[in-house]
Scaffold this active site. Structure first.
Site, PDB file in Angstrom:
ATOM      1  N   GLU A 447      -6.275 -14.214  -6.290  1.00 25.05           N
ATOM      2  CA  GLU A 447      -6.785 -13.151  -6.943  1.00 25.05           C
ATOM      3  C   GLU A 447      -5.911 -12.787  -8.117  1.00 25.05           C
ATOM      4  O   GLU A 447      -4.608 -12.410  -8.057  1.00 25.05           O
ATOM      5  CB  GLU A 447      -6.530 -11.668  -6.083  1.00 25.05           C
ATOM      6  N   ASP A 522      -3.253  -6.203   1.124  1.00 25.47           N
ATOM      7  CA  ASP A 522      -3.676  -4.677   1.253  1.00 25.47           C
ATOM      8  C   ASP A 522      -5.042  -4.579   1.312  1.00 25.47           C
ATOM      9  O   ASP A 522      -5.489  -5.419   1.380  1.00 25.47           O
ATOM     10  CB  ASP A 522      -3.012  -4.047  -0.127  1.00 25.47           C
TER      11      ASP A 522
END
Length: 663
Positions: A447, A522
């Site tokens: 990411e 997360d």
């Protein structure tokens, strides 16, 4: 973790002060956060309660104090586990005046007789939370103890005693402990115990310790063709008997399985280190399976004992190949030896370390070497005592190796062709691997450019490629075909894979052996991983079915005390490390906000190095082989209708306290 759990409870005004701190005492943390102790509140967690109680009875048997265990399933979702062991101590506990030891064990976390090793040399229960957790999550619990020819009993509800310990009178012909409990519907809803699942659990435990007799009983209305009302299990041959049942007459490479047991050497203090038992066969025309155990506890994700066995078998076969002039045997890998085999391994060791309270994976580093040394000598003899048998097995394994190398070469040719072909230009952000190493190739989907930069520095340039993507990709479950085709991120992913999409998807053309989704640890990272899994399920289903898709497990915390550092995946793992590895020490805790904040060395050590990382393979479970069933769920959760998502979350919110879903 301690008996007290601190939670941030905002005041009505939104202030955060001393009154905001809530202290949960006794077993209340278990009821608030059951996922931290049994992995969730689903069917698996429900049945884990029985395993916790049964493990205690098995520990008595393994320690030589019990020869018989009974497990009974009654109507009303009630389970009773009895043994004829020593019985839980009932005298007043010296640390808790006025309370019996039995009450302390049932109502206090981290209380038990398995910490010092004095009462049990090896045991499945370690943290002193098992039976107290069962008590906390049950609406009704009754414990009977026959000790010193006297019968005692005490009852509990939701972790609290409903009365004092009662002395019921003499019982000269009875000894041991009986635990009956009914899971609390406030925690588990209307879930019921599966008789077939408990019947299999009871049977498997009898295989794991040859000296124990396990009796099964269930209510008449719960019995079936597969589950009798009563049964008795006792297997003198241990795992060898279990293997014979699994093989069930199938033709194998060797007429005799490789089975045996071995005590480990004594420790430096003269204490017994434990032992290992194994049973392995190589079926000719069917797939096998693997079963791993530590101290009679199933460890479905394997671990260090598995690594020891793989190393022993591989090194022995390489040496046998060298002895018989098969020089190519030096290229054998553990997968060549293990894939397709029926493998059962059971170890008994002192103070084992597990990845979590549910004990799915053994992490004790010493187990690998103990198992390797114990098994290696026996397997050397198995191969050389009958040379024809050894050559037959080596030939079968070599065929697997040749097939693996052939597929690898074909993929490499296709990969290089795709790299060099102008009409198949690869995504500009893709940092490809050279493919010149001995290992299998991997593509990490990360990411953002920051994480991509760290990953590029941390990777093995020969075998690991990096493809950064920009934030949350398109949700393909709710997008039109035209929108999917027009999306640049989707186009980059498809080009990098090289295997086509939907009906044209052919995993044989996949340019990498493993596709690894690596996102931050997360909520946003989990969302991106979910979108990527949805993409692969819908656009490249055969890649998922073929077992090529994985999830990386980056850490969320780094814990340091002095010169020792450990990484924690999540809050539960952090709490476990603080109560085991770092217990009593002053610990510095740093939290990683994202992969981009980890330096390349840390990222390599924790998440990318095959020798030290953990991966989760994304597959379709056997019960979901009907793809339509999974597609309906994916459409429900990821599709255009938000009402479906809202209803699903409302109906299942209680199950997802701390669960990881293999989709």
């Amino acid at each position: 973790m301690s008996d007290d759990l601190f939670e941030n409870t905002p005041t009505s005004s939104g202030d955060y002060d001393a009154s905001s701190i809530e202290v949960l005492e006794g077993l209340e943390p278990v009821r608030r956060r059951p996922g931290m102790y049994i992995g969730g509140t689903d069917d698996r967690a429900l049945h884990h309660l029985v395993a916790e109680v049964l493990d205690n009875a098995m520990d008595e048997a393994v320690a030589g104090h019990a020869s018989r265990i009974e497990i009974r399933l009654d109507e009303g979702n009630k389970v009773t586990v009895s043994d004829n062991g020593r019985g839980i101590p009932v005298a007043e506990h010296p640390k808790y005046p006025g309370k019996s030891t039995l009450e302390v064990i049932l109502t206090t976390l981290h209380s038990g007789g398995k910490f010092s090793g004095k009462a049990y040399a090896t045991s499945g229960g370690l943290h002193g939370v098992g039976v107290s957790v069962v008590n906390a999550l049950s609406s009704d619990t009754r414990v009977e103890v026959a000790r010193d020819k006297t019968l005692y009993a005490q009852e509990f509800a939701k972790g609290h005693p409903t009365g004092k310990l009662q002395e019921l009178g003499p019982t000269p012909n009875r000894r041991g402990t009986t635990v009956s409990f009914v899971p609390d519907t406030e925690i588990f809803g209307d879930r019921k115990f599966n008789p077939k699942r408990l019947f299999k659990l009871a049977r498997s435990k009898a295989y794991l310790f040859a000296g124990v007799e396990i009796r099964w009983k269930c209510a008449d209305r719960l019995a079936s063709e597969e589950v009798p009302e009563e049964a008795v299990f006792k297997f003198p041959g241990g795992l060898a008997d279990h293997l014979a049942e699994q093989i069930n007459g199938r033709e194998c490479v060797t007429s005799q399985p490789f089975a045996g047991s071995q005590d480990f050497p004594e420790g430096e203090d003269g204490s017994q280190q434990g032992r290992v038992e194994w049973a392995i066969a190589w079926p000719l025309f069917s797939d096998g399976s693997t079963s791993w155990y530590c101290n009679t506890v199933p460890t479905p994700d394997g671990g260090t004992h598995e690594q020891g066995l793989r190393a022993a078998l591989t090194k022995s076969l390489r040496a046998f190949g060298d002895l018989t002039g098969v020089k190519k045997s030096k290229d054998l890998t553990a997968d060549d030896v293990m894939v397709g085999a029926e493998v059962m391994l059971s170890v008994f060791i002192r103070d084992p370390q597990f990845q979590s309270q549910t004990k799915d994976r053994l992490t004790s580093p010493e187990a690998a070497k103990l198992v390797e040394n114990a098994v290696r000598d026996h397997f050397d003899h198995f191969l050389t005592d009958n040379m024809d048998r050894g050559k037959a097995l080596l030939g079968q394994v070599m065929e697997r190796m040749d097939e693996r190398l052939r597929r690898k070469q074909e993929r490499e040719v296709k990969r290089k062709t795709a790299t060099n072909a102008k009409k198949l230009r690869l995504p500009g952000k893709l940092t490809d691997c050279s493919g010149e190493g001995d290992g299998e190739t991997e593509l990490f989907i990360v990411e953002g450019d920051s994480a991509g930069g760290s990953a590029k520095q941390a990777r093995d340039r020969k075998t690991q490629a990096i493809l950064p993507i920009r934030g949350k990709i398109l949700n393909v479950a709710s997008a039109t075909a035209d929108k999917i085709r027009a999306n640049s991120e989707i186009a980059d992913l498809s080009l990098a894979m090289g295997c086509g999409t939907r009906k044209d998807c052919d995993p044989e053309n996949l340019r990498y052996d493993r596709i690894i989704i690596m996102t931050d640890a997360d909520v946003d990272g989990a969302h991106i991983a979910t979108l990527l899994m949805t993409f692969f399920f819908q656009e490249m289903p055969e890649v998922v079915r073929g077992g090529h898709l994985y999830l990386a497990q980056p850490p969320l915390y780094r814990l340091t005390a002095g010169k020792e550092s450990r990484y924690a995946r999540d809050d539960a793992h952090r709490a476990e490390l603080e109560e085991t590895v770092f217990k009593g020490k002053k610990v510095e805790v740093s939290r990683f906000k994202g992969l981009g904040e980890m330096n390349p060395a840390q990222l390599r050590e924790t998440t990318m190095n095959p020798d030290t990382r953990s991966l989760i393979r994304i597959t379709l479970p056997a019960e979901f082989e009907q793809r339509a069933v999974v597609k309906e769920l994916v459409d429900q959760l990821m599709g255009r209708n938000p009402e479906h998502r809202f209803n699903f979350i409302q109906n299942n919110a209680g199950e997802f306290d701390r669960e990881m879903i293999d989709a």
